[in-house]
Structures are given as structure tokens and as C-alpha cells.
Scaffold this motif. Sequence first.
Motif, PDB file in Angstrom:
ATOM      1  N   TYR A  68     -11.654  41.116 -34.421  1.00 10.44           N
ATOM      2  CA  TYR A  68     -13.043  40.885 -34.041  1.00 10.44           C
ATOM      3  C   TYR A  68     -13.980  42.013 -34.430  1.00 10.44           C
ATOM      4  N   LEU A  69     -13.445  43.240 -34.529  1.00 15.53           N
ATOM      5  CA  LEU A  69     -14.281  44.399 -34.801  1.00 15.53           C
ATOM      6  C   LEU A  69     -13.572  45.349 -35.763  1.00 15.53           C
ATOM      7  N   LYS A  70     -14.373  46.154 -36.430  1.00 18.74           N
ATOM      8  CA  LYS A  70     -13.793  47.228 -37.235  1.00 18.74           C
ATOM      9  C   LYS A  70     -13.341  48.337 -36.292  1.00 18.74           C
ATOM     10  N   VAL A  71     -12.066  48.654 -36.320  1.00 21.91           N
ATOM     11  CA  VAL A  71     -11.525  49.659 -35.404  1.00 21.91           C
ATOM     12  C   VAL A  71     -10.793  50.748 -36.181  1.00 21.91           C
ATOM     13  N   ASN A  72     -10.644  51.875 -35.537  1.00 23.00           N
ATOM     14  CA  ASN A  72      -9.833  52.954 -36.075  1.00 23.00           C
ATOM     15  C   ASN A  72      -8.356  52.548 -35.909  1.00 23.00           C
ATOM     16  N   PRO A  73      -7.573  52.530 -36.989  1.00 20.72           N
ATOM     17  CA  PRO A  73      -6.154  52.160 -36.836  1.00 20.72           C
ATOM     18  C   PRO A  73      -5.389  53.129 -35.940  1.00 20.72           C
ATOM     19  N   LEU A  74      -5.938  54.321 -35.773  1.00 20.91           N
ATOM     20  CA  LEU A  74      -5.343  55.289 -34.850  1.00 20.91           C
ATOM     21  C   LEU A  74      -6.113  55.228 -33.536  1.00 20.91           C
ATOM     22  N   GLY A  75      -5.384  55.179 -32.429  1.00 22.29           N
ATOM     23  CA  GLY A  75      -6.059  55.029 -31.145  1.00 22.29           C
ATOM     24  C   GLY A  75      -5.297  55.683 -30.009  1.00 22.29           C
ATOM     25  N   ILE A  76      -5.220  54.985 -28.899  1.00 20.65           N
ATOM     26  CA  ILE A  76      -4.668  55.566 -27.668  1.00 20.65           C
ATOM     27  C   ILE A  76      -3.220  56.025 -27.830  1.00 20.65           C
ATOM     28  N   SER A  77      -2.376  55.202 -28.455  1.00 23.79           N
ATOM     29  CA  SER A  77      -0.969  55.593 -28.611  1.00 23.79           C
ATOM     30  C   SER A  77      -0.841  56.866 -29.446  1.00 23.79           C
ATOM     31  N   ASN A  78      -1.705  56.999 -30.455  1.00 25.02           N
ATOM     32  CA  ASN A  78      -1.666  58.201 -31.296  1.00 25.02           C
ATOM     33  C   ASN A  78      -2.187  59.427 -30.555  1.00 25.02           C
ATOM     34  N   TYR A  79      -3.233  59.209 -29.758  1.00 25.21           N
ATOM     35  CA  TYR A  79      -3.787  60.324 -28.979  1.00 25.21           C
ATOM     36  C   TYR A  79      -2.762  60.862 -27.985  1.00 25.21           C
ATOM     37  N   ILE A  80      -2.052  59.959 -27.321  1.00 27.01           N
ATOM     38  CA  ILE A  80      -1.084  60.374 -26.301  1.00 27.01           C
ATOM     39  C   ILE A  80       0.121  61.080 -26.909  1.00 27.01           C
ATOM     40  N   THR A  81       0.526  60.664 -28.095  1.00 25.00           N
ATOM     41  CA  THR A  81       1.735  61.237 -28.699  1.00 25.00           C
ATOM     42  C   THR A  81       1.455  62.460 -29.570  1.00 25.00           C
ATOM     43  N   THR A  82       0.168  62.804 -29.746  1.00 31.19           N
ATOM     44  CA  THR A  82      -0.185  64.004 -30.510  1.00 31.19           C
ATOM     45  C   THR A  82      -1.147  64.841 -29.698  1.00 31.19           C
ATOM     46  N   ASN A  83      -1.251  66.073 -30.038  1.00 30.58           N
ATOM     47  CA  ASN A  83      -2.122  66.987 -29.281  1.00 30.58           C
ATOM     48  C   ASN A  83      -3.121  67.718 -30.175  1.00 30.58           C
ATOM     49  N   ASN A  84      -3.313  67.210 -31.381  1.00 29.17           N
ATOM     50  CA  ASN A  84      -4.134  67.963 -32.321  1.00 29.17           C
ATOM     51  C   ASN A  84      -5.553  67.435 -32.499  1.00 29.17           C
ATOM     52  N   LYS A  85      -5.927  66.376 -31.756  1.00 30.93           N
ATOM     53  CA  LYS A  85      -7.272  65.818 -31.891  1.00 30.93           C
ATOM     54  C   LYS A  85      -7.844  65.458 -30.528  1.00 30.93           C
ATOM     55  N   PRO A  86      -9.157  65.684 -30.358  1.00 34.17           N
ATOM     56  CA  PRO A  86      -9.787  65.240 -29.103  1.00 34.17           C
ATOM     57  C   PRO A  86      -9.938  63.721 -29.090  1.00 34.17           C
ATOM     58  N   LEU A  87     -10.087  63.148 -27.911  1.00 31.43           N
ATOM     59  CA  LEU A  87     -10.169  61.697 -27.755  1.00 31.43           C
ATOM     60  C   LEU A  87     -11.342  61.103 -28.525  1.00 31.43           C
ATOM     61  N   LYS A  88     -12.446  61.822 -28.577  1.00 30.26           N
ATOM     62  CA  LYS A  88     -13.642  61.299 -29.241  1.00 30.26           C
ATOM     63  C   LYS A  88     -13.423  61.013 -30.719  1.00 30.26           C
ATOM     64  N   ASP A  89     -12.440  61.673 -31.323  1.00 31.27           N
ATOM     65  CA  ASP A  89     -12.165  61.459 -32.748  1.00 31.27           C
ATOM     66  C   ASP A  89     -11.541  60.091 -33.023  1.00 31.27           C
ATOM     67  N   PHE A  90     -11.056  59.424 -31.984  1.00 25.78           N
ATOM     68  CA  PHE A  90     -10.422  58.108 -32.157  1.00 25.78           C
ATOM     69  C   PHE A  90     -11.396  56.954 -31.865  1.00 25.78           C
ATOM     70  N   ILE A  91     -12.593  57.298 -31.382  1.00 26.37           N
ATOM     71  CA  ILE A  91     -13.572  56.288 -30.985  1.00 26.37           C
ATOM     72  C   ILE A  91     -14.546  56.017 -32.127  1.00 26.37           C
ATOM     73  N   LEU A  92     -14.819  54.738 -32.374  1.00 27.45           N
ATOM     74  CA  LEU A  92     -15.756  54.340 -33.427  1.00 27.45           C
ATOM     75  C   LEU A  92     -16.936  53.586 -32.819  1.00 27.45           C
ATOM     76  N   PRO A  93     -18.164  53.844 -33.331  1.00 32.69           N
ATOM     77  CA  PRO A  93     -19.295  53.007 -32.915  1.00 32.69           C
ATOM     78  C   PRO A  93     -19.192  51.643 -33.589  1.00 32.69           C
ATOM     79  N   VAL A  94     -19.626  50.599 -32.902  1.00 33.01           N
ATOM     80  CA  VAL A  94     -19.607  49.255 -33.466  1.00 33.01           C
ATOM     81  C   VAL A  94     -20.896  49.030 -34.242  1.00 33.01           C
ATOM     82  N   GLU A  95     -20.766  48.620 -35.497  1.00 33.74           N
ATOM     83  CA  GLU A  95     -21.923  48.421 -36.366  1.00 33.74           C
ATOM     84  C   GLU A  95     -22.858  47.366 -35.788  1.00 33.74           C
ATOM     85  N   GLY A  96     -24.162  47.669 -35.843  1.00 30.54           N
ATOM     86  CA  GLY A  96     -25.170  46.727 -35.375  1.00 30.54           C
ATOM     87  C   GLY A  96     -25.521  46.874 -33.906  1.00 30.54           C
ATOM     88  N   TYR A  97     -24.873  47.820 -33.203  1.00 27.26           N
ATOM     89  CA  TYR A  97     -25.136  48.030 -31.781  1.00 27.26           C
ATOM     90  C   TYR A  97     -25.441  49.505 -31.534  1.00 27.26           C
TER      91      TYR A  97
END
Length: 202
Positions: A44-73
Motif C-alpha cells: 500500500y505504501l513505499k516503505v523502508n525494507p529495513l524496519g523494527i526487526s532490523n532496529y532491534i537486532t542492530t545497535n548502529n542506527k537510531p530509530l528515526k533512520d528507519f522511518i519514512l515520510p509518506v509521499e503526498g502527506y
Amino acid sequence: FLTSTISGEGKTFVSANLAATFSLSGKKVLLMGLDLRNPKLYEYLKVNPLGISNYITTNNKPLKDFILPVEGYDNFDVLSSGSIPPNPTEILMSKKIKEIFDELKAQYDYIIVDTAPVSLVTDTLLISKHADATIYVVRANKIDKDMLRIPNDLYRDNKLTKLTFVLNDSDVTKGYGYGYGYGYGNVVEVKPLWKRILGIKQ
């Protein structure tokens, strides 16, 4: 949280549309994927293929780096479930899940969470304590009505918070039996039984 009894009842569809509707009201909204085994947000939306599971299993990126704005909103972001993990139960039981919700609740007015169906796995029940309310999507003509004992039992046992239902994909062309449809002022022709049996449209 949004859940359902089985896959294919439209919970992801409802989640995406609900999040979009809230964002149009000027509220800051996050749509989060937490169906780790069978994610569907990408349909339904363009999403980052990396998300919650990747954030939890790695410690090298802040959560905000996995969040994408939805185009048109202007106020609508999406956080995907990420790569399908070999151990989804362990991920959902991680203490980082609570930290994720604590962090995101401080940033967003509404967080809409697409979770797993409750009859297939226990994933949704493992994280249900983080929900302020739960919407249970039931698709018309999709499941046997006997399966509605599942949400009934969950409600009775207080397993899902503030449980409400959405009936999805109902046929609005069917009236109440007196020739009136669901739409205001709309009249639906009631065909004779023999025409319905033979499949005659007119």
C-alpha cells in the motif's frame, strides 16, 4: 492496534486508510508494521525494507533512520516491520519494544499498528499491553462465524485493550429487505427469488 482472525481480512488495508485519514486532520501519524511474519504494508505504501526487526537486532542506527515520510502527506510517516526474522517471538518479547513505543508516543499524536492475526500466532497478544485500543477487522464472507468465538474469548479474558470491530468488504447493495439500501435516499431493487437463483441480473 489492528488485528484480525486470519490473514486476508483487510487489516493492513484498514490500517493504512485509517492512518491516512487521521493525518489529513492535521494530526501527526505513524503507521507501524508489527506483523513480522507476513508483512503487507509495502503493498500500500513505499516503505523502508529495513524496519523494527532490523532496529532491534542492530545497535548502529537510531530509530528515526528507519522511518519514512509518506509521499503526498505532511503528517504521515511509516515504520515497516523490516526484514522477516527467524525469531519473531523473541523480537516481540525484547525490552526494546517498550522503548520503541515510549519514544514514538512522545513524537506522534496517533500510532496505528498493523499486527499479526490472532488465530495463527501469539505475536499480537505478546505486545497487546502497549495498545491504547484494538480494532478487530472481520471480513464479510471470509471466515466461518464460529471463528468469532476467538475475539469473543479475547474480549472476555481482557487480552485485547478496548476491543472494537470493523466489518470489512460488506455488500452495501443489499438492503434490509424492504427495498432500501444502506445509502441515504438510495433504493435497491429487490429481485424475485427465481431471478436470484438463476443469476438473472435484470
